[in-house]
Motif scaffolding. Structure first.
Motif, PDB file in Angstrom:
ATOM      1  N   ARG A 172       0.830  -1.207   0.000  1.00  0.00           N
ATOM      2  CA  ARG A 172       0.000   0.000   0.000  1.00  0.00           C
ATOM      3  C   ARG A 172       0.865   1.258   0.000  1.00  0.00           C
ATOM      4  O   ARG A 172       0.601   2.212  -0.739  1.00  0.00           O
ATOM      5  N   ALA A 173       1.905   1.240   0.809  1.00  0.00           N
ATOM      6  CA  ALA A 173       2.785   2.412   0.880  1.00  0.00           C
ATOM      7  C   ALA A 173       3.514   2.626  -0.443  1.00  0.00           C
ATOM      8  O   ALA A 173       3.645   3.767  -0.921  1.00  0.00           O
ATOM      9  N   LEU A 174       4.007   1.534  -1.050  1.00  0.00           N
ATOM     10  CA  LEU A 174       4.739   1.661  -2.305  1.00  0.00           C
ATOM     11  C   LEU A 174       3.824   2.069  -3.452  1.00  0.00           C
ATOM     12  O   LEU A 174       4.182   2.930  -4.276  1.00  0.00           O
ATOM     13  N   ALA A 175       2.637   1.446  -3.520  1.00  0.00           N
ATOM     14  CA  ALA A 175       1.719   1.743  -4.623  1.00  0.00           C
ATOM     15  C   ALA A 175       1.160   3.163  -4.530  1.00  0.00           C
ATOM     16  O   ALA A 175       0.913   3.812  -5.557  1.00  0.00           O
ATOM     17  N   SER A 176       0.972   3.645  -3.317  1.00  0.00           N
ATOM     18  CA  SER A 176       0.418   5.002  -3.157  1.00  0.00           C
ATOM     19  C   SER A 176       1.351   6.068  -3.702  1.00  0.00           C
ATOM     20  O   SER A 176       0.896   7.166  -4.059  1.00  0.00           O
ATOM     21  N   ASP A 177       2.639   5.769  -3.779  1.00  0.00           N
ATOM     22  CA  ASP A 177       3.615   6.743  -4.269  1.00  0.00           C
ATOM     23  C   ASP A 177       3.794   6.699  -5.784  1.00  0.00           C
ATOM     24  O   ASP A 177       4.540   7.512  -6.346  1.00  0.00           O
ATOM     25  N   VAL A 178       3.114   5.778  -6.456  1.00  0.00           N
ATOM     26  CA  VAL A 178       3.262   5.655  -7.903  1.00  0.00           C
ATOM     27  C   VAL A 178       2.419   6.724  -8.599  1.00  0.00           C
ATOM     28  O   VAL A 178       1.248   6.935  -8.265  1.00  0.00           O
ATOM     29  N   ASP A 179       3.031   7.368  -9.570  1.00  0.00           N
ATOM     30  CA  ASP A 179       2.332   8.406 -10.319  1.00  0.00           C
ATOM     31  C   ASP A 179       1.160   7.809 -11.090  1.00  0.00           C
ATOM     32  O   ASP A 179       1.313   6.800 -11.796  1.00  0.00           O
ATOM     33  N   GLY A 180      -0.009   8.398 -10.956  1.00  0.00           N
ATOM     34  CA  GLY A 180      -1.200   7.934 -11.649  1.00  0.00           C
ATOM     35  C   GLY A 180      -2.128   7.105 -10.790  1.00  0.00           C
ATOM     36  O   GLY A 180      -3.231   6.753 -11.229  1.00  0.00           O
ATOM     37  N   GLY A 223      -8.933   8.709 -17.461  1.00  0.00           N
ATOM     38  CA  GLY A 223      -8.468   9.411 -18.650  1.00  0.00           C
ATOM     39  C   GLY A 223      -6.998   9.253 -18.953  1.00  0.00           C
ATOM     40  O   GLY A 223      -6.414  10.075 -19.665  1.00  0.00           O
ATOM     41  N   MET A 224      -6.354   8.195 -18.475  1.00  0.00           N
ATOM     42  CA  MET A 224      -4.932   7.992 -18.737  1.00  0.00           C
ATOM     43  C   MET A 224      -4.707   7.488 -20.163  1.00  0.00           C
ATOM     44  O   MET A 224      -5.466   6.657 -20.672  1.00  0.00           O
ATOM     45  N   SER A 225      -3.662   7.975 -20.784  1.00  0.00           N
ATOM     46  CA  SER A 225      -3.289   7.494 -22.106  1.00  0.00           C
ATOM     47  C   SER A 225      -2.715   6.083 -21.988  1.00  0.00           C
ATOM     48  O   SER A 225      -2.370   5.624 -20.895  1.00  0.00           O
ATOM     49  N   GLU A 226      -2.589   5.412 -23.146  1.00  0.00           N
ATOM     50  CA  GLU A 226      -2.047   4.054 -23.118  1.00  0.00           C
ATOM     51  C   GLU A 226      -0.606   4.044 -22.609  1.00  0.00           C
ATOM     52  O   GLU A 226      -0.209   3.122 -21.891  1.00  0.00           O
ATOM     53  N   ASP A 227       0.162   5.044 -22.986  1.00  0.00           N
ATOM     54  CA  ASP A 227       1.544   5.103 -22.511  1.00  0.00           C
ATOM     55  C   ASP A 227       1.600   5.247 -20.993  1.00  0.00           C
ATOM     56  O   ASP A 227       2.431   4.593 -20.323  1.00  0.00           O
ATOM     57  N   VAL A 244       2.374 -11.727  -3.605  1.00  0.00           N
ATOM     58  CA  VAL A 244       1.634 -10.468  -3.679  1.00  0.00           C
ATOM     59  C   VAL A 244       1.161 -10.217  -5.107  1.00  0.00           C
ATOM     60  O   VAL A 244       1.867 -10.527  -6.074  1.00  0.00           O
ATOM     61  N   GLY A 245      -0.017  -9.648  -5.231  1.00  0.00           N
ATOM     62  CA  GLY A 245      -0.546  -9.254  -6.530  1.00  0.00           C
ATOM     63  C   GLY A 245      -1.430  -8.026  -6.397  1.00  0.00           C
ATOM     64  O   GLY A 245      -1.914  -7.702  -5.307  1.00  0.00           O
ATOM     65  N   VAL A 246      -1.615  -7.332  -7.515  1.00  0.00           N
ATOM     66  CA  VAL A 246      -2.434  -6.112  -7.542  1.00  0.00           C
ATOM     67  C   VAL A 246      -3.378  -6.185  -8.731  1.00  0.00           C
ATOM     68  O   VAL A 246      -2.994  -6.637  -9.817  1.00  0.00           O
ATOM     69  N   GLU A 247      -4.599  -5.746  -8.531  1.00  0.00           N
ATOM     70  CA  GLU A 247      -5.508  -5.518  -9.655  1.00  0.00           C
ATOM     71  C   GLU A 247      -5.637  -4.017  -9.837  1.00  0.00           C
ATOM     72  O   GLU A 247      -6.128  -3.316  -8.952  1.00  0.00           O
ATOM     73  N   VAL A 248      -5.150  -3.537 -10.969  1.00  0.00           N
ATOM     74  CA  VAL A 248      -5.250  -2.109 -11.253  1.00  0.00           C
ATOM     75  C   VAL A 248      -6.454  -1.885 -12.166  1.00  0.00           C
ATOM     76  O   VAL A 248      -6.656  -2.612 -13.142  1.00  0.00           O
ATOM     77  N   ARG A 249      -7.235  -0.882 -11.842  1.00  0.00           N
ATOM     78  CA  ARG A 249      -8.476  -0.607 -12.576  1.00  0.00           C
ATOM     79  C   ARG A 249      -8.331   0.665 -13.393  1.00  0.00           C
ATOM     80  O   ARG A 249      -8.164   1.755 -12.859  1.00  0.00           O
ATOM     81  N   PHE A 250      -8.396   0.477 -14.725  1.00  0.00           N
ATOM     82  CA  PHE A 250      -8.401   1.597 -15.661  1.00  0.00           C
ATOM     83  C   PHE A 250      -9.817   1.729 -16.222  1.00  0.00           C
ATOM     84  O   PHE A 250     -10.111   1.248 -17.309  1.00  0.00           O
ATOM     85  N   GLU A 251     -10.712   2.312 -15.470  1.00  0.00           N
ATOM     86  CA  GLU A 251     -12.104   2.462 -15.899  1.00  0.00           C
ATOM     87  C   GLU A 251     -12.687   1.121 -16.341  1.00  0.00           C
ATOM     88  O   GLU A 251     -13.018   0.298 -15.501  1.00  0.00           O
ATOM     89  N   SER A 252     -12.771   0.823 -17.649  1.00  0.00           N
ATOM     90  CA  SER A 252     -13.407  -0.428 -18.094  1.00  0.00           C
ATOM     91  C   SER A 252     -12.438  -1.602 -18.137  1.00  0.00           C
ATOM     92  O   SER A 252     -12.855  -2.732 -18.431  1.00  0.00           O
ATOM     93  N   ARG A 277      -6.666  -4.619 -23.629  1.00  0.00           N
ATOM     94  CA  ARG A 277      -7.001  -3.594 -24.630  1.00  0.00           C
ATOM     95  C   ARG A 277      -7.531  -4.242 -25.908  1.00  0.00           C
ATOM     96  O   ARG A 277      -8.485  -3.750 -26.528  1.00  0.00           O
ATOM     97  N   SER A 278      -6.882  -5.355 -26.302  1.00  0.00           N
ATOM     98  CA  SER A 278      -7.320  -6.044 -27.520  1.00  0.00           C
ATOM     99  C   SER A 278      -8.721  -6.610 -27.365  1.00  0.00           C
ATOM    100  O   SER A 278      -9.574  -6.476 -28.267  1.00  0.00           O
ATOM    101  N   LEU A 279      -9.006  -7.221 -26.231  1.00  0.00           N
ATOM    102  CA  LEU A 279     -10.334  -7.806 -26.014  1.00  0.00           C
ATOM    103  C   LEU A 279     -11.415  -6.742 -25.916  1.00  0.00           C
ATOM    104  O   LEU A 279     -12.582  -6.982 -26.272  1.00  0.00           O
ATOM    105  N   ALA A 280     -11.043  -5.564 -25.430  1.00  0.00           N
ATOM    106  CA  ALA A 280     -12.021  -4.489 -25.288  1.00  0.00           C
ATOM    107  C   ALA A 280     -12.514  -3.971 -26.636  1.00  0.00           C
ATOM    108  O   ALA A 280     -13.569  -3.308 -26.701  1.00  0.00           O
TER     109      ALA A 280
END
Length: 251
Positions: free
Chosen positions: A94-102, A130-134, A157-165, A185-188
Protein backbone atom coordinates in the motif's frame (compact mmCIF):
# COMPACT_ATOMS: atom_id res chain seq x y z
CA UNK A 1 89.44 -64.73 45.44
CA UNK A 2 87.21 -63.37 42.73
CA UNK A 3 88.91 -61.84 39.78
CA UNK A 4 86.89 -59.18 37.95
CA UNK A 5 87.43 -59.03 34.25
CA UNK A 6 87.51 -55.91 32.13
CA UNK A 7 83.79 -56.32 31.29
CA UNK A 8 82.56 -56.59 34.87
CA UNK A 9 82.20 -54.48 37.97
CA UNK A 10 80.33 -51.31 38.83
CA UNK A 11 82.76 -49.09 36.99
CA UNK A 12 82.17 -50.94 33.76
CA UNK A 13 78.43 -50.86 34.39
CA UNK A 14 78.43 -47.10 34.82
CA UNK A 15 80.67 -46.67 31.77
CA UNK A 16 78.66 -48.99 29.59
CA UNK A 17 75.22 -47.71 30.72
CA UNK A 18 73.94 -51.19 31.39
CA UNK A 19 73.25 -50.53 35.06
CA UNK A 20 73.40 -52.87 37.94
CA UNK A 21 69.74 -53.40 38.66
CA UNK A 22 66.46 -54.16 36.95
CA UNK A 23 65.40 -50.47 36.92
CA UNK A 24 68.57 -49.21 35.31
CA UNK A 25 68.32 -49.65 31.54
CA UNK A 26 68.36 -47.58 28.39
CA UNK A 27 64.84 -46.28 29.10
CA UNK A 28 66.16 -44.54 32.21
CA UNK A 29 68.52 -42.53 30.13
CA UNK A 30 65.88 -41.71 27.52
CA UNK A 31 62.89 -40.92 29.69
CA UNK A 32 64.14 -40.73 33.25
CA UNK A 33 63.85 -43.27 36.04
CA UNK A 34 60.26 -42.47 36.98
CA UNK A 35 57.19 -40.52 35.94
CA UNK A 36 58.44 -37.43 37.68
CA UNK A 37 60.56 -36.86 34.60
CA UNK A 38 57.35 -35.83 32.73
CA UNK A 39 57.09 -32.06 32.93
CA UNK A 40 54.02 -30.83 34.83
CA UNK A 41 52.42 -27.53 33.72
CA UNK A 42 53.23 -24.61 35.89
CA UNK A 43 50.60 -22.44 37.53
CA UNK A 44 51.11 -19.80 34.86
CA UNK A 45 50.53 -22.36 32.10
CA UNK A 46 47.39 -23.61 33.84
CA UNK A 47 46.06 -20.05 34.12
CA UNK A 48 46.89 -19.36 30.48
CA UNK A 49 45.17 -22.51 29.28
CA UNK A 50 42.16 -21.84 31.47
CA UNK A 51 41.94 -18.30 30.11
CA UNK A 52 42.06 -19.51 26.52
CA UNK A 53 39.29 -22.01 27.19
CA UNK A 54 37.17 -19.40 28.96
CA UNK A 55 37.61 -16.86 26.14
CA UNK A 56 36.76 -19.53 23.55
CA UNK A 57 33.58 -20.43 25.41
CA UNK A 58 32.57 -16.76 25.60
CA UNK A 59 33.25 -16.22 21.89
CA UNK A 60 31.24 -19.29 20.94
CA UNK A 61 28.41 -18.14 23.22
CA UNK A 62 28.36 -14.69 21.62
CA UNK A 63 28.32 -16.19 18.11
CA UNK A 64 25.47 -18.54 19.02
CA UNK A 65 23.54 -15.65 20.58
CA UNK A 66 23.95 -13.58 17.41
CA UNK A 67 22.89 -16.47 15.20
CA UNK A 68 19.83 -17.21 17.34
CA UNK A 69 18.90 -13.52 17.40
CA UNK A 70 19.15 -13.37 13.62
CA UNK A 71 17.09 -16.52 13.18
CA UNK A 72 14.41 -15.34 15.60
CA UNK A 73 14.28 -11.93 13.93
CA UNK A 74 14.04 -13.57 10.53
CA UNK A 75 11.24 -15.83 11.67
CA UNK A 76 9.35 -12.89 13.13
CA UNK A 77 9.78 -11.05 9.83
CA UNK A 78 8.68 -14.03 7.82
CA UNK A 79 11.98 -14.70 6.05
CA UNK A 80 12.11 -18.03 4.26
CA UNK A 81 8.37 -18.55 4.44
CA UNK A 82 8.33 -19.35 8.17
CA UNK A 83 5.48 -17.54 9.92
CA UNK A 84 4.87 -15.11 7.02
CA UNK A 85 3.19 -11.78 7.70
CA UNK A 86 0.64 -11.08 4.95
CA UNK A 87 -0.63 -7.93 6.62
CA UNK A 88 2.89 -6.52 6.75
CA UNK A 89 3.26 -7.30 3.04
CA UNK A 90 -0.02 -5.52 2.30
CA UNK A 91 1.10 -2.51 4.30
CA UNK A 92 4.35 -2.33 2.34
CA UNK A 93 2.47 -2.73 -0.92
CA UNK A 94 0.00 0.00 0.00
CA UNK A 95 2.78 2.41 0.88
CA UNK A 96 4.74 1.66 -2.31
CA UNK A 97 1.72 1.74 -4.62
CA UNK A 98 0.42 5.00 -3.16
CA UNK A 99 3.62 6.74 -4.27
CA UNK A 100 3.26 5.66 -7.90
CA UNK A 101 2.33 8.41 -10.32
CA UNK A 102 -1.20 7.93 -11.65
CA UNK A 103 -2.55 6.00 -8.66
CA UNK A 104 -5.73 7.59 -7.39
CA UNK A 105 -6.17 5.35 -4.37
CA UNK A 106 -5.27 1.94 -3.00
CA UNK A 107 -8.19 0.00 -1.57
CA UNK A 108 -7.89 -2.32 1.39
CA UNK A 109 -6.36 -5.59 0.33
CA UNK A 110 -7.04 -9.10 1.47
CA UNK A 111 -4.93 -12.11 2.30
CA UNK A 112 -5.62 -15.81 1.94
CA UNK A 113 -3.72 -18.77 3.31
CA UNK A 114 -2.58 -21.13 0.57
CA UNK A 115 -0.36 -23.58 2.43
CA UNK A 116 1.18 -24.24 5.84
CA UNK A 117 3.56 -21.29 5.47
CA UNK A 118 2.25 -19.56 2.36
CA UNK A 119 -0.19 -16.69 1.83
CA UNK A 120 -1.52 -14.67 -1.07
CA UNK A 121 -1.96 -10.95 -0.49
CA UNK A 122 -3.79 -8.88 -3.08
CA UNK A 123 -4.89 -5.27 -3.27
CA UNK A 124 -6.91 -3.12 -5.66
CA UNK A 125 -5.38 0.01 -7.16
CA UNK A 126 -7.65 2.56 -8.79
CA UNK A 127 -5.91 4.54 -11.51
CA UNK A 128 -6.67 8.14 -12.35
CA UNK A 129 -9.28 8.40 -15.12
CA UNK A 130 -8.47 9.41 -18.65
CA UNK A 131 -4.93 7.99 -18.74
CA UNK A 132 -3.29 7.49 -22.11
CA UNK A 133 -2.05 4.05 -23.12
CA UNK A 134 1.54 5.10 -22.51
CA UNK A 135 0.73 6.26 -19.00
CA UNK A 136 -1.21 3.07 -18.34
CA UNK A 137 1.80 1.00 -19.41
CA UNK A 138 4.14 3.07 -17.23
CA UNK A 139 1.78 2.63 -14.29
CA UNK A 140 1.69 -1.15 -14.72
CA UNK A 141 5.49 -1.28 -14.81
CA UNK A 142 5.79 0.83 -11.67
CA UNK A 143 3.20 -1.26 -9.83
CA UNK A 144 4.99 -4.44 -10.88
CA UNK A 145 8.17 -3.08 -9.29
CA UNK A 146 6.22 -2.27 -6.12
CA UNK A 147 4.80 -5.80 -6.05
CA UNK A 148 8.28 -7.25 -6.45
CA UNK A 149 9.45 -5.31 -3.39
CA UNK A 150 6.51 -6.43 -1.27
CA UNK A 151 6.48 -10.01 -2.55
CA UNK A 152 8.32 -12.84 -0.82
CA UNK A 153 8.87 -14.02 2.76
CA UNK A 154 6.18 -16.63 2.31
CA UNK A 155 3.68 -14.11 0.91
CA UNK A 156 2.83 -13.96 -2.79
CA UNK A 157 1.63 -10.47 -3.68
CA UNK A 158 -0.55 -9.25 -6.53
CA UNK A 159 -2.43 -6.11 -7.54
CA UNK A 160 -5.51 -5.52 -9.65
CA UNK A 161 -5.25 -2.11 -11.25
CA UNK A 162 -8.48 -0.61 -12.58
CA UNK A 163 -8.40 1.60 -15.66
CA UNK A 164 -12.10 2.46 -15.90
CA UNK A 165 -13.41 -0.43 -18.09
CA UNK A 166 -10.19 -2.45 -17.87
CA UNK A 167 -9.04 -4.49 -14.88
CA UNK A 168 -5.52 -5.82 -15.12
CA UNK A 169 -3.68 -8.13 -12.78
CA UNK A 170 -0.16 -7.01 -11.91
CA UNK A 171 2.45 -9.40 -10.55
CA UNK A 172 6.18 -9.04 -9.96
CA UNK A 173 6.96 -10.03 -13.56
CA UNK A 174 6.61 -6.74 -15.46
CA UNK A 175 6.64 -8.42 -18.89
CA UNK A 176 3.71 -10.72 -18.02
CA UNK A 177 1.83 -7.81 -16.45
CA UNK A 178 2.24 -5.75 -19.62
CA UNK A 179 0.97 -8.65 -21.72
CA UNK A 180 -2.15 -8.74 -19.57
CA UNK A 181 -2.67 -5.03 -20.22
CA UNK A 182 -2.13 -5.39 -23.96
CA UNK A 183 -4.51 -8.35 -24.10
CA UNK A 184 -7.17 -6.47 -22.14
CA UNK A 185 -7.00 -3.59 -24.63
CA UNK A 186 -7.32 -6.04 -27.52
CA UNK A 187 -10.33 -7.81 -26.01
CA UNK A 188 -12.02 -4.49 -25.29
CA UNK A 189 -12.20 -3.81 -29.04
CA UNK A 190 -14.38 -6.87 -29.67
CA UNK A 191 -17.90 -5.87 -30.60
CA UNK A 192 -20.34 -6.36 -27.73
CA UNK A 193 -17.62 -6.28 -25.02
CA UNK A 194 -18.02 -3.44 -22.51
CA UNK A 195 -15.35 -4.31 -19.96
CA UNK A 196 -12.47 -6.75 -19.55
CA UNK A 197 -10.55 -8.30 -16.69
CA UNK A 198 -7.19 -9.99 -17.38
CA UNK A 199 -5.90 -11.48 -14.19
CA UNK A 200 -5.20 -14.90 -12.65
CA UNK A 201 -7.23 -17.89 -11.58
CA UNK A 202 -8.56 -18.56 -8.11
CA UNK A 203 -5.21 -20.16 -7.27
CA UNK A 204 -3.73 -16.69 -6.79
CA UNK A 205 -1.18 -14.38 -8.42
CA UNK A 206 0.92 -16.30 -10.92
CA UNK A 207 2.81 -15.76 -14.17
CA UNK A 208 2.18 -19.29 -15.47
CA UNK A 209 0.32 -19.22 -18.82
CA UNK A 210 -2.22 -21.78 -17.64
CA UNK A 211 -2.83 -19.87 -14.40
CA UNK A 212 -4.31 -16.82 -16.15
CA UNK A 213 -7.99 -15.98 -16.31
CA UNK A 214 -9.80 -13.60 -18.63
CA UNK A 215 -13.33 -12.32 -18.15
CA UNK A 216 -15.23 -10.25 -20.66
CA UNK A 217 -18.37 -8.32 -19.80
CA UNK A 218 -20.95 -8.60 -22.57
CA UNK A 219 -24.69 -8.41 -22.93
CA UNK A 220 -24.61 -10.90 -25.81
CA UNK A 221 -26.81 -13.97 -25.78
CA UNK A 222 -27.06 -17.09 -27.84
CA UNK A 223 -25.11 -17.00 -31.10
CA UNK A 224 -23.92 -13.47 -30.39
CA UNK A 225 -22.33 -14.56 -27.11
CA UNK A 226 -20.77 -17.57 -28.81
CA UNK A 227 -19.19 -15.36 -31.48
CA UNK A 228 -17.81 -12.96 -28.84
CA UNK A 229 -16.35 -15.80 -26.77
CA UNK A 230 -14.79 -17.47 -29.78
CA UNK A 231 -12.87 -14.32 -30.69
CA UNK A 232 -11.98 -13.64 -27.06
CA UNK A 233 -10.71 -17.21 -26.60
CA UNK A 234 -8.57 -17.10 -29.75
CA UNK A 235 -6.96 -13.80 -28.78
CA UNK A 236 -6.39 -14.92 -25.21
CA UNK A 237 -4.79 -18.25 -26.06
CA UNK A 238 -2.50 -16.53 -28.53
CA UNK A 239 -0.98 -14.75 -25.52
CA UNK A 240 -1.63 -17.17 -22.65
CA UNK A 241 -2.17 -20.76 -23.86
CA UNK A 242 -4.64 -22.73 -21.75
CA UNK A 243 -5.81 -19.64 -19.88
CA UNK A 244 -9.40 -19.63 -18.62
CA UNK A 245 -11.85 -17.48 -20.58
CA UNK A 246 -15.29 -16.60 -19.22
CA UNK A 247 -18.08 -14.10 -19.76
CA UNK A 248 -19.98 -11.96 -17.30
CA UNK A 249 -22.80 -9.50 -17.42
CA UNK A 250 -21.08 -7.05 -15.08
CA UNK A 251 -18.25 -6.59 -12.62
Amino acid sequence: MTIQGPDSGPEWARWSGRGTGPDEDDLDRAFGPDTASVASPSNRQRVRRGSVIAVSVVVVGVVLALVLTTIIGSVQSGVGGVFPQPQAALDRLRALASDVDGVQRVQDGRSEKRSFAGYDATAVVVAAPGMSEDRQTALVRALSAAVAQADGNGVRVGVEVRFESLRVGVTKDAAVSERRLTLARSLATIGGVSAVRCSWTADGPSEDPDAQRVEVVTAGRGQGLGAVMAVATDRTHAVFPDAEVASRTSF
